[in-house]
Motif scaffolding. Structure first.
Motif, PDB file in Angstrom:
ATOM      1  N   ARG A 115     -30.024  37.002  -6.735  1.00 55.00           N
ATOM      2  CA  ARG A 115     -29.626  36.961  -5.325  1.00 55.00           C
ATOM      3  C   ARG A 115     -30.351  38.064  -4.554  1.00 55.00           C
ATOM      4  NH1 ARG A 115     -24.409  36.914  -7.880  1.00 55.00           N
ATOM      5  NH2 ARG A 115     -23.495  34.857  -7.800  1.00 55.00           N
ATOM      6  N   CYS A 116     -30.588  37.835  -3.268  1.00 54.34           N
ATOM      7  CA  CYS A 116     -31.151  38.883  -2.415  1.00 54.34           C
ATOM      8  C   CYS A 116     -30.082  39.954  -2.204  1.00 54.34           C
ATOM      9  CB  CYS A 116     -31.629  38.295  -1.086  1.00 54.34           C
ATOM     10  SG  CYS A 116     -30.306  37.655  -0.040  1.00 54.34           S
ATOM     11  N   CYS A 147     -33.865  33.589  -3.587  1.00 56.40           N
ATOM     12  CA  CYS A 147     -32.430  33.838  -3.752  1.00 56.40           C
ATOM     13  C   CYS A 147     -31.713  32.531  -4.084  1.00 56.40           C
ATOM     14  CB  CYS A 147     -31.871  34.440  -2.464  1.00 56.40           C
ATOM     15  SG  CYS A 147     -30.081  34.663  -2.480  1.00 56.40           S
ATOM     16  N   PRO A 181     -32.851  33.268 -10.269  1.00 58.35           N
ATOM     17  CA  PRO A 181     -33.451  32.900  -8.984  1.00 58.35           C
ATOM     18  C   PRO A 181     -33.915  31.442  -8.995  1.00 58.35           C
ATOM     19  CG  PRO A 181     -34.896  34.396 -10.189  1.00 58.35           C
ATOM     20  CD  PRO A 181     -33.631  34.277 -10.964  1.00 58.35           C
TER      21      PRO A 181
END
Length: 75
Positions: free
Chosen positions: A61-62, A44, A35
């Motif tokens: 990542r989201c 993200c 992140p």
């Protein structure tokens, strides 16, 4: 060993093998890059939206960006 016992033992072995296979898939899954830290908060790596809970789980990542990444990896 009676037939019923062989069936149960066979079924237990099959379930254990399927579980191990599923765990291997989860362990080897691409969690993405690390992140990005913005103002001291993990975000993200792609869209830079804050995501403190996912970052604690080791994701970079989201959910939306990770889903898009996984879809494009299969192409």
């Amino acid at each position: 060993m009676p037939f019923d016992e062989r069936y149960v033992v066979s079924s237990e072995k099959q379930v254990a093998a399927e579980l191990e296979h599923a765990l291997d898939r989860m362990r080897n899954r691409d969690r993405g890059t690390a992140p990005v830290m913005i103002d001291g908060q993990p975000c993200c790596a792609e869209c830079e939206e804050p995501m403190p809970k996912r970052a604690r789980l080791g994701y970079g990542r989201c959910i939306d960006c990770q889903s898009r990444h996984e879809r494009t990896q299969g192409e």
